[in-house]
Design an enzyme around this catalytic site. Structure first.
Site, mmCIF file in Angstrom:
data_model
loop_
_atom_site.group_PDB
_atom_site.id
_atom_site.type_symbol
_atom_site.label_atom_id
_atom_site.label_comp_id
_atom_site.label_asym_id
_atom_site.label_seq_id
_atom_site.Cartn_x
_atom_site.Cartn_y
_atom_site.Cartn_z
ATOM 1 N N ASP A 170 29.495 19.136 55.918
ATOM 2 C CA ASP A 170 29.649 19.570 54.527
ATOM 3 C C ASP A 170 29.695 21.093 54.442
ATOM 4 O O ASP A 170 29.002 21.710 53.634
ATOM 5 C CB ASP A 170 28.516 19.010 53.660
ATOM 6 N N THR B 40 16.828 19.468 44.776
ATOM 7 C CA THR B 40 16.203 20.589 45.488
ATOM 8 C C THR B 40 15.431 21.460 44.507
ATOM 9 O O THR B 40 15.957 21.830 43.455
ATOM 10 C CB THR B 40 17.269 21.433 46.208
ATOM 11 N N LYS C 50 13.061 19.787 49.302
ATOM 12 C CA LYS C 50 14.195 18.883 49.127
ATOM 13 C C LYS C 50 13.653 17.473 48.941
ATOM 14 O O LYS C 50 12.973 16.934 49.815
ATOM 15 C CB LYS C 50 15.112 18.964 50.349
ATOM 16 N N LEU D 54 16.677 23.786 41.696
ATOM 17 C CA LEU D 54 17.770 24.604 42.202
ATOM 18 C C LEU D 54 19.109 23.874 42.138
ATOM 19 O O LEU D 54 20.127 24.452 41.766
ATOM 20 C CB LEU D 54 17.488 25.033 43.647
ATOM 21 N N GLY E 136 22.198 16.877 44.082
ATOM 22 C CA GLY E 136 23.380 16.280 44.674
ATOM 23 C C GLY E 136 23.368 14.780 44.556
ATOM 24 O O GLY E 136 22.626 14.199 43.747
ATOM 25 N N PHE F 209 22.408 12.570 46.784
ATOM 26 C CA PHE F 209 21.275 11.887 47.388
ATOM 27 C C PHE F 209 19.925 12.555 47.126
ATOM 28 O O PHE F 209 18.894 11.940 47.346
ATOM 29 C CB PHE F 209 21.465 11.788 48.904
#
Length: 373
Positions: A139, A24, A41, A16, A19, A21
């Protein structure tokens, strides 16, 4: 796509997002009937991201604890489970069917004021819940707000940057003095306020981010492309938007450069927004109903049966774009009063003018002298 089942249970269907870190996945739970979809995740291993294992573990534990704290709140993803596999960390979350606000905030496209107010209301309610549980999201941005397909509600996702609201208490000459704890600066340029860039986020850092999203929606301009006042650091945006003074004042206070000048909580913003929402809703609704009732009356005044159905139909067909606060008894009372008054006025007038009974010749008054039939 991974062939190996994660935790011998979750079959990855597609990636999906990825990022800084984590990565997903959309996955299927092979241990349950019908293999329901979920989100996995994966906190990236040190072989892919140069982050020490202890920091990765800390981020993993922090997000896990945050989602556990938020429990079964309907407007954040539910944590289903979590596990560690060969020093790699995984969270399994509820799958939210929908799309992010990034797809709705297209360059050059400006939202209406009513739609922006609805956005602020919904996300402020979520932020109030998150902050009341001692957490800062850190965020808040369009790609982390999803519009859920079944009910069109907004859902706040991705708590990977979440941070507890903590102060360190130290004794100083018999007094307890709160000392702010600095942290790693995490956030997204354009939505991240100055104190968060310095590693000292506060709950109203999330409010700043939401205010920037509102400005982006009103102007059609990404926050990083907006000009700012060189002397004060404040964002300059009102000349690019069709916005009234009251709403602009609320948003400007949300995005003040100095956190001391902003609203302190999501509740404060909602309180400042509510009078403006009530005034707008009642005005729009009364105007809409008046126009529709009068139209129904003029077009159907000749027949009782002809007027009843269109009148009721038009009264109940309130546009979805009207923003009626869900928990405002005052507004509900005002709306009911407006509707009842208008209906009573039309019915009374109709009764007098349209369906007055035929003259009864037997009981009619004698004709005054000098008047000929």
């Amino acid at each position: 796509m991974l062939i190996k089942l994660l935790s011998e249970r979750y079959q990855v269907v597609q990636v999906l997002s990825q990022g800084m870190f984590c990565k997903t996945y959309m996955a299927e739970d092979t241990h349950l009937p019908n293999r329901p979809t979920c989100v996995v995740k994966h906190f990236l291993p040190s072989s892919e991201v140069p982050i020490p294992g202890e920091i990765r573990r800390r981020l993993f534990n922090r997000e896990t604890q945050a989602l556990q704290k938020l429990g079964d709140y309907d407007l954040v993803p539910h944590l289903l489970t979590y596990f560690e596999d060969d020093q790699e960390f995984y969270l399994v979350q509820q799958f939210i069917e929908g799309h992010t606000l990034s797809t709705e905030l297209q360059p050059g496209y400006c939202w209406s004021q009513s739609k922006v107010i609805q956005l602020l209301q919904e996300v402020l309610e979520i932020l109030h819940f998150v902050h009341s549980h001692g957490l800062i999201h850190r965020d808040v941005k369009p790609s982390n707000i999803m519009r859920r397909i079944p009910d069109n509600r907004l859902v706040l996702i991705d708590f990977g940057a979440v941070k507890p609201i903590l102060t360190q208490l130290v004794k100083h000459k018999k007094n307890i003095v709160p000392i702010e704890q600095s942290t790693i600066a995490i956030g997204t340029p354009g939505y991240m306020p100055s104190e968060q860039q310095r590693g000292r986020p506060r709950p109203n850092s999330d409010i700043y981010a939401l205010g920037m999203i509102a400005i982006q929606a009103l102007t059609g301009v990404h926050p990083t492309q907006l000009p700012e006042n060189r002397k004060t650091g404040e964002i300059v945006w009102q000349h690019l938007a069709n916005v009234n003074v009251e709403l602009a004042a609320v948003i400007n206070k949300m995005v003040c450069y100095h956190f001391q000048d902003r609203y302190k909580s999501a509740q404060e913003v909602l309180a400042a927004l509510l009078p403006h929402i009530n005034h707008q809703d009642v005005t729009l609704l009364s105007t809409f109903l008046s126009q529709n009732i009068l139209s129904a009356y003029h077009s159907n005044a000749a027949s009782h049966s002809a007027i009843s159905a269109p009148l009721l139909e038009k009264q109940t067909s309130i546009p979805e774009t009207s923003i009626i606060p869900k928990k405002s008894p005052l507004l509900v009372g005002l709306v009911i009063g407006v509707v009842s008054g208008l209906i009573l006025m039309v019915v009374s007038y109709w009764s007098l003018q349209i369906i007055s009974p035929e003259p009864n010749t037997q009981n009619s008054l004698p004709t005054p002298k000098g008047i000929n039939h």
